[in-house]
Design an enzyme around this catalytic site. Structure first.
Site, PDB file in Angstrom:
ATOM      1  N   ASP A  33       4.627  -0.432 -23.917  1.00 17.20           N
ATOM      2  CA  ASP A  33       4.357   0.999 -23.752  1.00 17.20           C
ATOM      3  C   ASP A  33       3.389   1.285 -22.611  1.00 17.20           C
ATOM      4  O   ASP A  33       2.864   2.385 -22.504  1.00 17.20           O
ATOM      5  CB  ASP A  33       3.701   1.549 -25.040  1.00 17.20           C
ATOM      6  N   HIS A 217       0.995 -13.196   2.629  1.00 17.35           N
ATOM      7  CA  HIS A 217       0.805 -12.252   1.521  1.00 17.35           C
ATOM      8  C   HIS A 217       0.253 -12.950   0.282  1.00 17.35           C
ATOM      9  O   HIS A 217       0.712 -12.711  -0.838  1.00 17.35           O
ATOM     10  CB  HIS A 217       2.118 -11.514   1.202  1.00 17.35           C
ATOM     11  N   ASP A 234      -8.301  -9.471   3.257  1.00 19.64           N
ATOM     12  CA  ASP A 234      -7.593  -8.280   3.720  1.00 19.64           C
ATOM     13  C   ASP A 234      -7.644  -7.303   2.561  1.00 19.64           C
ATOM     14  O   ASP A 234      -6.937  -7.472   1.555  1.00 19.64           O
ATOM     15  CB  ASP A 234      -6.147  -8.657   4.080  1.00 19.64           C
ATOM     16  N   ASP A 245      -7.340  -0.237   5.918  1.00 20.18           N
ATOM     17  CA  ASP A 245      -6.671  -1.541   5.907  1.00 20.18           C
ATOM     18  C   ASP A 245      -7.464  -2.470   6.830  1.00 20.18           C
ATOM     19  O   ASP A 245      -7.324  -2.388   8.049  1.00 20.18           O
ATOM     20  CB  ASP A 245      -5.221  -1.359   6.393  1.00 20.18           C
ATOM     21  N   HIS A 317       3.561 -12.316  12.822  1.00 23.11           N
ATOM     22  CA  HIS A 317       3.680 -10.918  12.396  1.00 23.11           C
ATOM     23  C   HIS A 317       3.323  -9.976  13.547  1.00 23.11           C
ATOM     24  O   HIS A 317       2.845 -10.415  14.599  1.00 23.11           O
ATOM     25  CB  HIS A 317       2.820 -10.636  11.159  1.00 23.11           C
ATOM     26  N   HIS A 321       0.432  -1.458  12.647  1.00 20.27           N
ATOM     27  CA  HIS A 321       1.365  -0.508  12.027  1.00 20.27           C
ATOM     28  C   HIS A 321       0.638   0.809  11.855  1.00 20.27           C
ATOM     29  O   HIS A 321      -0.603   0.845  11.811  1.00 20.27           O
ATOM     30  CB  HIS A 321       1.867  -1.050  10.673  1.00 20.27           C
ATOM     31  N   HIS A 328       1.396   1.036   5.172  1.00 20.48           N
ATOM     32  CA  HIS A 328       2.355   0.923   6.288  1.00 20.48           C
ATOM     33  C   HIS A 328       2.947   2.318   6.407  1.00 20.48           C
ATOM     34  O   HIS A 328       3.940   2.639   5.764  1.00 20.48           O
ATOM     35  CB  HIS A 328       3.433  -0.120   5.980  1.00 20.48           C
ATOM     36  N   GLU A 351      -4.215  -5.968  14.295  1.00 22.18           N
ATOM     37  CA  GLU A 351      -4.466  -7.097  13.399  1.00 22.18           C
ATOM     38  C   GLU A 351      -3.813  -8.408  13.824  1.00 22.18           C
ATOM     39  O   GLU A 351      -3.005  -8.987  13.090  1.00 22.18           O
ATOM     40  CB  GLU A 351      -3.998  -6.741  11.990  1.00 22.18           C
ATOM     41  N   TYR A 355      -2.402 -18.758  12.460  1.00 29.46           N
ATOM     42  CA  TYR A 355      -2.301 -19.479  11.187  1.00 29.46           C
ATOM     43  C   TYR A 355      -1.822 -20.896  11.491  1.00 29.46           C
ATOM     44  O   TYR A 355      -0.716 -21.088  11.994  1.00 29.46           O
ATOM     45  CB  TYR A 355      -1.312 -18.751  10.252  1.00 29.46           C
ATOM     46  N   ARG A 372      -7.250 -13.773  10.618  1.00 27.62           N
ATOM     47  CA  ARG A 372      -6.747 -12.459  11.048  1.00 27.62           C
ATOM     48  C   ARG A 372      -7.959 -11.536  11.140  1.00 27.62           C
ATOM     49  O   ARG A 372      -8.883 -11.643  10.319  1.00 27.62           O
ATOM     50  CB  ARG A 372      -5.710 -11.902  10.054  1.00 27.62           C
ATOM     51  N   GLU A 374      -8.604  -7.419  11.476  1.00 25.32           N
ATOM     52  CA  GLU A 374      -7.843  -6.161  11.421  1.00 25.32           C
ATOM     53  C   GLU A 374      -8.777  -4.961  11.365  1.00 25.32           C
ATOM     54  O   GLU A 374      -9.652  -4.872  10.504  1.00 25.32           O
ATOM     55  CB  GLU A 374      -6.952  -6.159  10.164  1.00 25.32           C
TER      56      GLU A 374
HETATM   57  N1  GLY Z   1      -2.766  -5.153   4.216  1.00 24.77           N
HETATM   58  C1  GLY Z   1      -1.445  -5.056   4.688  1.00 24.77           C
HETATM   59  C2  GLY Z   1      -1.355  -5.226   6.120  1.00 24.77           C
HETATM   60  O1  GLY Z   1      -2.286  -5.681   6.743  1.00 24.77           O
HETATM   61  O2  GLY Z   1      -0.390  -4.878   6.740  1.00 24.77           O
HETATM   62 MN    MN Z   2      -2.315  -3.962   8.143  1.00 19.23          MN
HETATM   63 MN    MN Z   3      -4.262  -5.596   6.045  1.00 26.57          MN
END
Ligand code: GLY
Ligand code: MN
Ligand code: MN
Length: 403
Positions: A33, A217, A234, A245, A317, A321, A328, A351, A355, A372, A374
């Site tokens: 529930d 991720h 992140d 972000d 990547h 974005h 995003h 960002e 890696y 990374r 960002e």
């Molecule tokens: N936290 C998601 C990204 O960096 O795109």
């Molecule tokens: Mn991002």
């Molecule tokens: Mn991010």
């Protein structure tokens, strides 16, 4: 008022007999529930500022109609107050309001008066039974998402608030990081600080020690931190629906090793150069071109990448974005098949990352380095403003903060 202004602006782009139907998200069952906390659809929230589930907004040049849940004494004892049909027109500035239970009866009447019907979602999301009235529908996306891409002052204020809260949490995390602490303990700093500031995660945070940072991720966040490793975090909160972000990567011991410094400085150089290219008139693909170029050259110089090899082994990547109500965020990156230009009011992340997985071809001093950096960047009239500028990212500043 801001929602009224947005509805007007949207309609001003559509023909005079247009009808706009905007739905919100369905509630999502977690198990048994138990439901996930409700999050309104971003398009719906942008145009209405109304956060109850089971709502539909219908806009035309002549009237604004809202369908919403009825007041319900029993349900309100369990789930809390509902706005209800009687109070909706005053609170939401609508011309009329109907119970959502009447949508099949009332919506076709509104549709019958329209020449073109625009949607924010697939008709199947509204209700299969009213679909038969909706053969002549068009997507709202080109109009609405273009509006959402350009942030107004109200939105920028919320985004800066979200960024500022996230910065504080990142600083607290850096200070509390040490060997033996679990990733979830660091994650809990963000949970607590975000909630304490009446905000919430804009996305599932990544708290990745050592090799976990090479899983882009990684959200398990359940391993102990090891001396000598880096920690990649992140994490960003949302305020009034607006996301931040932010990623920082720092040494668990508080001191970067030489190999970590080399890779970190390379990512940082790439990021700073990419940010510099963000200004009105520049192509939106420029930050990625610049960051990729810098990283490629740097890795070749360090002997980690051969001249003729793909960079994607180390950097797989994009460099950014759009950021807004969705982490995003919506908005096209291309127009008529070519990259568009930056315009004031757009907000993008920057960002880049590197890696490096364990591999026989690579000197072991570089193994399991995942970095990374960002930041969130607003395009201004003259260039850009890094909303997350206040958070340390130079090597010396990070080491100083962690002392
Ligand atoms: N936290 C998601 C990204 O960096 O795109
Ligand atoms: Mn991002
Ligand atoms: Mn991010």
């Amino acid at each position: 008022m801001i929602h009224q202004k947005r509805r007007k602006e949207l309609l001003s782009q559509l023909d005079k007999d247009a009808l706009v139907i905007v739905t919100t998200n369905p509630e999502q069952l977690r198990n048994g529930d138990v439901y996930y906390p409700f999050r309104a659809d971003s398009d719906f929230w942008y145009l209405t500022g109304f956060g109850e589930p089971e709502s539909v907004a219908v806009l035309s040049h002549k009237s604004y109609t809202v369908f919403l849940r009825d007041r319900d004494k029993a349900r309100e004892i369990w789930d809390g107050k509902r706005l209800g049909v009687d109070d909706a027109p005053k609170t939401l500035k609508s011309d009329q309001a109907f119970s959502i239970s009447l949508i099949k009866q009332e919506l076709p009447k509104l549709i019958a008066k329209a020449k073109t019907v625009y949607y924010n979602s697939k008709p199947s999301k509204i209700d299969v039974k009213i679909n038969k009235h909706l053969s002549n529908y068009q997507s709202l996306t080109p109009f609405l998402h273009e509006m959402r891409l350009s942030k107004d002052n109200d939105e920028i204020k919320h985004m800066q608030n979200a960024v500022d809260i996230s910065i504080k949490a990142h600083e607290m995390a850096m200070k509390q990081t040490k060997e033996g602490v679990y990733e979830y303990e660091i994650a809990s700093i963000f949970d607590g600080y975000f909630r304490k500031n009446n905000s919430q995660h804009a996305y599932t945070p990544i708290v990745a020690g050592g090799k976990n940072a090479c899983v882009l991720h990684y959200i398990e966040n359940n391993k102990p931190l090891k001396e000598g490793d880096l920690l990649l975090i992140d994490a960003g909160c949302e305020v009034e629906g607006y996301a931040s972000d932010i990623t920082r990567t720092f040494p668990i011991s508080g001191k970067f090793s030489d190999a970590q410094k080399q890779i970190y400085q390379l990512v940082l150089d790439a990021q700073l150069q990419a940010i510099q290219s963000i200004k009105p008139g520049n192509n939106v693909s420029k930050p990625h071109q610049i960051a990729s170029n810098t990283i490629r050259k740097g890795l070749i110089k360090l002997g980690l990448l051969e001249d003729d090899k793909e960079l994607s082994e180390f950097y797989m990547h994009g460099t950014g974005h759009w950021l807004g109500l969705d982490v995003h965020d919506v908005g096209e990156y291309k127009q008529a098949n070519s990259h568009r230009k930056f315009e004031p009011g757009m907000v993008t992340t920057v960002e880049p990352g590197i890696y490096i997985r364990k591999s026989d071809k690579i000197n072991p001093v570089y193994w399991n380095i995942g970095i990374r950096i960002e930041d969130d960047v607003l395009v201004t009239e003259t260039g850009n403003k890094v909303l997350s500028q206040a958070l340390a990212k130079e090597i010396d500043d990070i080491e100083l903060l962690m002392r």
